[in-house]
Design an enzyme around this catalytic site. Structure first.
Site, PDB file in Angstrom:
ATOM      1  N   GLU A  76     -84.608  74.327 -29.099  1.00 33.00           N
ATOM      2  CA  GLU A  76     -85.287  73.755 -30.251  1.00 33.00           C
ATOM      3  C   GLU A  76     -85.372  72.227 -30.165  1.00 33.00           C
ATOM      4  OE1 GLU A  76     -86.736  75.723 -32.225  1.00 33.00           O
ATOM      5  OE2 GLU A  76     -87.399  74.368 -33.813  1.00 33.00           O
ATOM      6  N   ASP A  77     -84.334  71.609 -29.658  1.00 31.45           N
ATOM      7  CA  ASP A  77     -84.244  70.145 -29.779  1.00 31.45           C
ATOM      8  C   ASP A  77     -84.355  69.341 -28.487  1.00 31.45           C
ATOM      9  OD1 ASP A  77     -83.900  70.488 -32.469  1.00 31.45           O
ATOM     10  OD2 ASP A  77     -81.713  70.393 -32.406  1.00 31.45           O
TER      11      ASP A  77
END
Ligand code: MN
Length: 712
Positions: A76-77
């Site tokens: 996600e990051d």
């Protein structure tokens, strides 16, 4: 920050077989891809996945879970992809990281209307591997521990609320008491900081007043138990602020002394000792009525086992005592995680997780009261689906409204075809019962059973419906086969021959039937008549009829034959035939209608078709049947029937007609439902009285719902 070797050491301390190399690689990979990212606290971002992994080592989770914790935010990051993770850490870790990532995305949608749907996805994700949820809960715990670093008050509030409404109850439902309490208290600190502060102040005040109250009570309890010969460890604690507040709100009570908010725990070696300890405590102190609960003989749905009691204990303080074994204690604190330790295999195929989920769903379904996780409105998220379980704990997901028959077919076609009954949560229930979330369904089968057409009325899955239909078709074919055979036997017998399958082998091509059975079925269905088949097998019969029974078709083409039927009022030499709409029989009142070039068509006097000739009286002829009708004369009467669709009903029908000396000449099914056949049958009879007798006999047959002479 936990250092690399420390983390590996922690895992190895409870799992000597842990994949050290993979742990090291995951540590380095996560640190690298998170790079210079920072948390709101100012710490390097990597400290977060590391702390999450650390939390999970307290639960002694397997290395796949620990690695997942390290990698849980990489997709996600960071620029890392799922493919990278799978390539480096294998399929199992890839699947787990993907699951956690999905839950994170769900979380990021703050839109309230989507929350319900999101929760459903959450549960679905859990059903694949509960370790995904364990990592997610640890993630949330660390985020809550560092919540105060976030500047945006609205954001803090939203996260705290979500924790209170979704994550803490989830933790409780899977039995993770310790984690649940901490989540709750952290959320409480954010949501009701003032209340929490005043509760803490009150606790402090009472603590100062009471001196060393907890340890005094604790020692007395221990001495009492030990002098009675019960080996035990006793501990005592104040309840957490949130649980005190919850109790005050819920039970509408205040607390005057510390003992009101204390719980003591007695740990013993065996179940037997639990009850012995209980006996000692009850004989030494007076019980507080209504506080005794035996969760050992009746565990809570999340697996919690313990004895609870309330007594006026040492110094007449009212205290709560929980008695349990070490094993029970572990499950009470760690919940589902206690079942997930490496030593139990840690395989996602372990049926245990499904039982947990079943129990979870059961609670969700029956949730009631404000403290319950989901109000009924939130339960609507399950509207379109129910999750049920096999006795082995396998999850079967079905559309809402599904029945045990759907369940049986979902398990296996064979199970569906042979199912005779169902036990839902251990009780025998009708097959049409609608299943609920969390139901455990055991299908009772019998080799002798076949699918019933009536099932089609209540099943909701396509698979079940398709199988039932297919079976019904096969079954109908069997019925037509029987009916066709009896029609043919009679038709052959009338000509003095015996019907055999061999006899019709030679004429299959004429009827475009691939096999003898197909031809017999087509006769049963009324596509061909028995007579047509006989005529094909014995072509010489066409020219030299052996009996007086003349095929009506042939007669209608033959003026001489037609006129052999004596009808008074006909113009001599005029062609005549019987109307196909009303099938006049000797005994019926009849009229003739003259058509140019076609001769006279004979109708019954009540035939509706006559209306169209009302304006042309010159075309009407008054007719009557001549004198005695020859018993050998054959006429066709048409009847319409509604026959119950059950095995053998068509066979009964043909037997009844044959017993009454009728002969089925043609048969047509006009409508077919799972319950009934509607059909028209042309029966060869002598006259109207003969037909009336057959109708009466059919009416007396149970398999026949209704029967009447067909009118148009
Ligand atoms: Mn995270």
């Amino acid at each position: 920050m936990i250092r690399q070797f420390e983390l590996v050491e922690r895992v190895r301390s409870y799992d000597p077989t842990a994949d050290e190399d993979a742990l090291n690689r995951a540590y380095v990979f996560a640190m690298k891809v998170h790079g210079s990212q920072k948390r709101a606290s100012g710490d390097p971002y990597f400290s977060h996945p590391l702390e999450v992994a650390g939390i999970l080592t307290n639960y002694k989770l397997d290395s796949a879970s620990i690695i997942t914790a390290l990698l849980h935010d990489t997709i996600e990051d960071t620029p890392a992809t799922l493919a990278d993770v799978e390539k480096l850490f294998g399929h199992e870790v890839g699947r787990l990281v993907d699951g956690v990532t999905k839950l994170t995305r769900i979380e990021l949608q703050s839109d309230h209307t989507k929350q319900a749907e999101n929760f459903r996805k959450l549960v679905l994700a859990m059903s694949e591997d509960i370790r995904v949820l364990l990592v997610k809960l640890a993630d949330r715990l660390h985020n809550m521990r560092t919540l105060h670093y976030i500047d945006d008050a609205e954001k803090r509030r939203r996260i705290a609320l979500e924790t209170m409404e979704i994550y803490s109850p989830l933790a409780e439902r899977i039995g993770m008491q310790e984690l649940k309490s901490e989540l709750e208290d952290l959320a409480f600190a954010e949501l009701h900081a003032d209340i929490r502060r005043s509760l803490l102040a009150r606790l402090n005040f009472l603590r100062e007043q009471g001196g060393d109250l907890i340890s005094r009570i604790l020692e007395q309890l221990r001495d009492t138990l030990r002098s009675a010969g019960v080996e035990c460890q006793v501990s005592g604690r104040e309840k957490a602020p949130y649980s005190i507040w919850n109790k005050m709100q819920h039970k509408n009570v205040g607390f005057e002394q510390l003992s009101d908010i204390m719980a003591f725990r007695v740990l013993v070696d065996s179940v037997e000792d639990c009850y012995r300890a209980l006996g000692v405590i009850h004989s030494r102190y007076s019980m507080v009525p209504g506080r005794f609960k035996d969760y050992i003989s009746t565990p809570k749905p999340n697996g919690y086992r313990s004895l609870h009691t309330g007594v006026f204990g040492p110094e007449r303080h009212r205290i709560e005592v929980q008695i349990r074994t070490q094993d029970m204690h572990e499950i009470a604190e760690l919940g589902v995680a206690a079942h997930w330790k490496y030593k139990q295999g840690g395989k996602s195929t372990d049926g245990r997780q499904y039982r947990w989920l079943r129990e979870l769903l059961d609670i969700l379904e029956h949730a009631s009261g404000p403290e319950e996780f989901l109000e009924h409105t939130k339960l609507e998220m399950f509207q379109d689906q129910v999750f049920c379980f096999t006795p082995k704990g396998d999850l079967i997901s079905l559309p809402r409204g599904a029945t045990p028959v759907d369940f049986a077919y979902a398990v296996h076609s064979e199970v569906g075809d042979t199912c005779v009954g169902a036990k839902v949560n251990g009780r025998i229930m009708p097959l049409r019962t609608q299943l609920n979330n969390g139901d455990q369904v055991e299908i009772v089968t019998s080799k002798a059973q076949t699918p019933s057409p009536t099932w089609e009325r209540f099943v909701v899955t396509g698979k079940a419906r398709a199988r039932i239909r297919r079976f019904v078709r096969t079954q109908q074919r069997a019925q037509y086969l029987g009916l066709g055979r009896s029609i043919l036997q009679r038709a052959f017998k009338q000509e003095g021959y015996e019907f055999t399958e061999k006899a019709i082998e030679g004429v299959l091509k004429i009827f475009k039937a691939p096999t003898a059975d197909d031809l017999i079925v087509s006769v049963g269905e009324g596509v061909h008549t028995g007579r047509e088949v006989v005529a094909a097998v014995y072509p010489e019969l066409k020219t030299q009829p052996k009996t007086n029974v003349v095929p009506l078709k042939a007669r209608s083409k033959n003026k001489a034959q037609e006129n052999a039927v004596t009808i008074k009022g006909l113009i001599p030499g005029m062609a005549m035939h019987f109307a196909g709409c009303c099938h006049p029989l000797p005994g019926d009142r009849i009229v003739g209608i003259v058509s140019t070039g076609k001769g006279v068509t004979i109708h019954t006097i009540d035939c509706e078709m006559l209306e169209q000739y009302a304006e042309n009286p010159e075309r009407w002829l008054d007719l009557a049947w001549g004198g005695e009708t020859n018993n050998r004369d054959v006429h066709v009467g048409r009847i319409s029937l509604v026959v119950i669709n059950e095995p053998g009903s068509l066979g009964n029908l043909s037997t009844v007609i044959a017993k009454n000396l009728g002969n089925i000449r043609n048969l047509k099914i006009t409508n077919r439902t799972t319950e009934f056949f509607e059909m028209k049958i042309d029966v060869e009879v002598r006259d109207v009285k003969h037909l009336t007798n057959i109708i009466a006999a059919l009416r007396a047959t149970p398999a026949i719902n209704s029967v009447e002479r067909a009118r148009n």
